[in-house]
Design an enzyme around this catalytic site. Structure first.
Site, PDB file in Angstrom:
ATOM      1  N   HIS A 305       0.845  -1.194   0.000  1.00 10.64           N
ATOM      2  CA  HIS A 305       0.000   0.000   0.000  1.00 10.64           C
ATOM      3  C   HIS A 305       0.874   1.235   0.000  1.00 10.64           C
ATOM      4  O   HIS A 305       1.935   1.226   0.640  1.00 10.64           O
ATOM      5  CB  HIS A 305      -0.916   0.001   1.238  1.00 10.64           C
ATOM      6  N   ASP A 362      -8.027  -5.214  -0.129  1.00 12.30           N
ATOM      7  CA  ASP A 362      -8.508  -6.063  -1.222  1.00 12.30           C
ATOM      8  C   ASP A 362      -8.175  -7.532  -1.025  1.00 12.30           C
ATOM      9  O   ASP A 362      -8.705  -8.381  -1.744  1.00 12.30           O
ATOM     10  CB  ASP A 362      -7.900  -5.590  -2.551  1.00 12.30           C
TER      11      ASP A 362
HETATM   12  N1  CMC Z   1       4.099  -7.572  -4.821  1.00  9.69           N
HETATM   13  C1  CMC Z   1       5.447  -7.542  -4.993  1.00  9.69           C
HETATM   14  N2  CMC Z   1       6.199  -6.446  -4.812  1.00  9.69           N
HETATM   15  C2  CMC Z   1       5.576  -5.327  -4.432  1.00  9.69           C
HETATM   16  C3  CMC Z   1       4.186  -5.274  -4.222  1.00  9.69           C
HETATM   17  C4  CMC Z   1       3.442  -6.456  -4.438  1.00  9.69           C
HETATM   18  N3  CMC Z   1       2.121  -6.477  -4.258  1.00  9.69           N
HETATM   19  N4  CMC Z   1       3.823  -4.022  -3.862  1.00  9.69           N
HETATM   20  C5  CMC Z   1       4.964  -3.309  -3.837  1.00  9.69           C
HETATM   21  N5  CMC Z   1       6.024  -4.095  -4.168  1.00  9.69           N
HETATM   22  C6  CMC Z   1       7.435  -3.700  -4.197  1.00  9.69           C
HETATM   23  C7  CMC Z   1       7.778  -2.853  -5.410  1.00  9.69           C
HETATM   24  O1  CMC Z   1       8.201  -3.660  -6.499  1.00  9.69           O
HETATM   25  C8  CMC Z   1       8.868  -1.980  -4.860  1.00  9.69           C
HETATM   26  O2  CMC Z   1      10.048  -2.727  -4.794  1.00  9.69           O
HETATM   27  P1  CMC Z   1      11.479  -2.012  -5.015  1.00  9.69           P
HETATM   28  O3  CMC Z   1      11.613  -1.034  -3.884  1.00  9.69           O
HETATM   29  O4  CMC Z   1      12.459  -3.126  -4.974  1.00  9.69           O
HETATM   30  O5  CMC Z   1      11.413  -1.344  -6.369  1.00  9.69           O
HETATM   31  C9  CMC Z   1       8.441  -1.714  -3.427  1.00  9.69           C
HETATM   32  O6  CMC Z   1       7.649  -2.858  -3.064  1.00  9.69           O
HETATM   33  C10 CMC Z   1       7.601  -0.448  -3.242  1.00  9.69           C
HETATM   34  O7  CMC Z   1       6.508  -0.524  -4.130  1.00  9.69           O
HETATM   35  P2  CMC Z   1       5.936   0.697  -4.974  1.00  9.69           P
HETATM   36  O8  CMC Z   1       5.358   0.196  -6.254  1.00  9.69           O
HETATM   37  O9  CMC Z   1       6.991   1.771  -5.060  1.00  9.69           O
HETATM   38  O10 CMC Z   1       4.812   1.205  -4.000  1.00  9.69           O
HETATM   39  P3  CMC Z   1       3.609   2.129  -4.401  1.00  9.69           P
HETATM   40  O11 CMC Z   1       3.251   2.865  -3.180  1.00  9.69           O
HETATM   41  O12 CMC Z   1       3.889   2.902  -5.634  1.00  9.69           O
HETATM   42  O13 CMC Z   1       2.446   1.073  -4.789  1.00  9.69           O
HETATM   43  C11 CMC Z   1       0.620  -0.382  -4.667  1.00  9.69           C
HETATM   44  C12 CMC Z   1       1.436   0.721  -3.949  1.00  9.69           C
HETATM   45  C13 CMC Z   1      -0.644  -0.668  -3.867  1.00  9.69           C
HETATM   46  C14 CMC Z   1       0.183   0.101  -6.077  1.00  9.69           C
HETATM   47  C15 CMC Z   1       1.501  -1.646  -4.779  1.00  9.69           C
HETATM   48  O14 CMC Z   1       1.841  -2.117  -3.501  1.00  9.69           O
HETATM   49  C16 CMC Z   1       0.830  -2.758  -5.593  1.00  9.69           C
HETATM   50  O15 CMC Z   1       0.932  -2.766  -6.828  1.00  9.69           O
HETATM   51  N6  CMC Z   1       0.096  -3.705  -4.911  1.00  9.69           N
HETATM   52  C17 CMC Z   1      -0.622  -4.728  -5.620  1.00  9.69           C
HETATM   53  C18 CMC Z   1      -1.956  -4.157  -6.114  1.00  9.69           C
HETATM   54  C19 CMC Z   1      -2.946  -3.955  -4.977  1.00  9.69           C
HETATM   55  O16 CMC Z   1      -3.116  -4.789  -4.114  1.00  9.69           O
HETATM   56  N7  CMC Z   1      -3.630  -2.795  -5.019  1.00  9.69           N
HETATM   57  C20 CMC Z   1      -4.633  -2.433  -4.016  1.00  9.69           C
HETATM   58  C21 CMC Z   1      -4.198  -1.280  -3.147  1.00  9.69           C
HETATM   59  S1  CMC Z   1      -5.217  -1.039  -1.692  1.00  9.69           S
HETATM   60  C22 CMC Z   1      -6.736  -0.584  -2.230  1.00  9.69           C
HETATM   61  C23 CMC Z   1      -6.769   0.533  -3.223  1.00  9.69           C
HETATM   62  O17 CMC Z   1      -6.047   1.522  -3.062  1.00  9.69           O
HETATM   63  O18 CMC Z   1      -7.555   0.452  -4.129  1.00  9.69           O
END
Ligand code: CMC
Length: 427
Positions: A305, A362
């Site tokens: 998140h 989710d």
């Molecule tokens: N699986 C594997 N790696 C992950 C995941 C995941 N679900 N989420 C984040 N990471 C890794 C990412 O690759 C990055 O690694 P590194 O630092 O080595 O590059 C690190 O963790 C930080 O991630 P980020 O993409 O910079 O974080 P963000 O804040 O931009 O993204 C997120 C947040 C929710 C989009 C992301 O965690 C994600 O894609 N999760 C899966 C999709 C999901 O469950 N979405 C629902 C979110 S909650 C409800 C809503 O908001 O609708």
């Protein structure tokens, strides 16, 4: 930062003093509004991960501690004692209703659930397998052709009530459209949540009797989704609304933003993922490895998140509720076991531990929806139904903000510098 009220930015021989903004929970923001005018510089923050786009009195989140509060009330207390309609009132009007106010609000919502009969023709135009989210966003913007833009407080309020009431009917009709069944009209003797379930699951030959456990699960799910401060869809609602676009257009834009798999669409993707793990004979390691491999393009859906770096409190409540609801309904869903196992493995894995990736809202919501009989392609619509009061509250707050102005971020241009245009015949 020099003290609580100003910060100094020193760059070369320039020393620029910025004011700060301090929130009621002691959050500090650097006020950069005059930065460009005074220094020629802008702040650079792709994805707005570190940008406070507004001040807001609606929802407080502490992502490190896993705290979520609506208008100051802890989510655990709200979820344990409130109805979704009460939460709508709290978010939109900023305070808890008295008993009389609650009854008036609930009755007003009940009286506005019918759609204009002509709107049914729009549903006929969508292809049979349309995604219900696409139908929902189209139908919500279509409401603005029936209920005109308005600026008086009383009229805005009427449109807010119309929207909350009609979205549940549109959502149920969009499901009926997707399964080719006749629309079921709302009933005024049912509560908001019962009525939605009745419209979803009744058929002309058999009205649906809403099991109390299903009704309570829906109430909880909608409450837990009701607001989450400046997430992608809410920021979209504020962004679109800042141009003074009407309520229906702004909310329709929020629904479109929510549909993406990284946002509300994740709940549907979680179930797809759990199914794949099941069909792969419970090969968790394969999916863990893929999630850690940046080249794979795969992420563990329902994990991670932008704000929570701790267990999402909503996921915690949903996990407990999924256990109870499945037991009460006598549903044995192997995907729940897979979800539990996957969570256990991920929470012990260094990759997830280092990055503070925990289950988000989710992760367990889909399991609960499945137990309630809600099909996978409706999951994100359910999220939209819950998030509606939050979007409306933010739209209203943005509109009433004396410091509010049209949202218009800056950029750092990285394209070609000036060059001469070559006519098409000479290329
Ligand atoms: N699986 C594997 N790696 C992950 C995941 C995941 N679900 N989420 C984040 N990471 C890794 C990412 O690759 C990055 O690694 P590194 O630092 O080595 O590059 C690190 O963790 C930080 O991630 P980020 O993409 O910079 O974080 P963000 O804040 O931009 O993204 C997120 C947040 C929710 C989009 C992301 O965690 C994600 O894609 N999760 C899966 C999709 C999901 O469950 N979405 C629902 C979110 S909650 C409800 C809503 O908001 O609708």
């Amino acid at each position: 930062m020099t003290d609580e009220t100003t910060a100094n930015l020193i760059l070369g021989d320039m020393d620029y003093e910025m004011p700060t903004v301090v929130g009621t929970e002691s959050e500090v923001g650097l006020d950069v509004r005059k930065l460009r005018a005074n220094t020629g510089m802008v702040t650079y923050d792709p994805g707005y991960g570190n940008t406070g786009s507004c001040s807001s009195a609606i929802t407080f989140i502490d992502g490190e501690l896993g705290i979520l509060r609506y208008r100051g009330y802890p989510i655990e207390q709200v979820a344990a004692a409130a109805s979704f309609v009460e939460v709508c009132y709290l978010l939109v009007y900023g305070r808890l209703p008295s008993l009389g106010e609650y009854d008036d609000f609930r009755n007003a919502l009940t009286r506005h659930t019918l759609l204009h009969e002509d709107m049914k023709k729009f549903f006929e135009g969508f292809p049979p397998n349309s995604h219900p989210m696409a139908i929902l966003s189209s139908m919500v913007v279509a409401l603005s052709t029936y209920y005109r833009d308005t600026t008086t407080e009383a009229d805005i309020n009427r449109n807010i009530i119309r929207l909350i009431a009609k979205v549940s009917t549109i959502a149920a009709f969009s499901y009926k459209k997707s399964v080719g069944q006749p629309f079921v009209y709302p009933r005024n003797d049912l509560s908001y949540t019962e009525n939605f379930l009745y419209m979803m699951f009744s058929v002309p030959t058999e009205p649906y009797e809403v099991p109390p456990v299903v009704n309570s699960a829906l109430n909880l799910l909608l409450i837990l989704h009701a607001d989450h401060e400046q997430n992608c869809s809410t920021s979209t609602v504020r962004m679109v609304g800042s141009s003074e676009a009407n309520l229906f257009a702004s909310i329709s834009a929020g629904i479109s933003a929510l549909s993406g798999p990284l946002h509300g669409g994740a709940n549907q993707k979680v179930i797809d993922m759990l199914r794949k793990i099941r069909d792969d004979g419970g090969n968790y390691q394969k999916y863990m490895d893929m999630a850690k491999d940046k080249e794979s393009g795969f992420r563990l859906m329902g994990f991670g998140h932008r704000v929570y770096k701790n267990y999402d409190p909503r996921a915690m409540l949903l996990k407990k509720s999924a256990d109870q609801a499945l037991a009460e309904l006598g549903v044995d869903d192997p995907l729940l076991d897979i979800a539990r196992n996957l969570e256990e493995i991920a929470l012990k894995d260094d990759y997830f531990v280092e990055r503070k990736l925990y289950p988000n809202v989710d992760f367990y919501s889909g399991i609960l929806y499945r137990a309630m009989g809600i099909p996978t392609n409706m999951f994100t619509v359910m999220f939209a139904l819950g998030r509606l009061p939050g979007w409306i509250a933010h739209w209203r707050e943005m509109r009433d903000d004396p410091e509010g102005k049209i949202h218009r971020p800056r950029q750092i241009y990285i394209g070609a510098t000036e060059r001469d245009f070559v006519p098409i015949t000479e290329r």
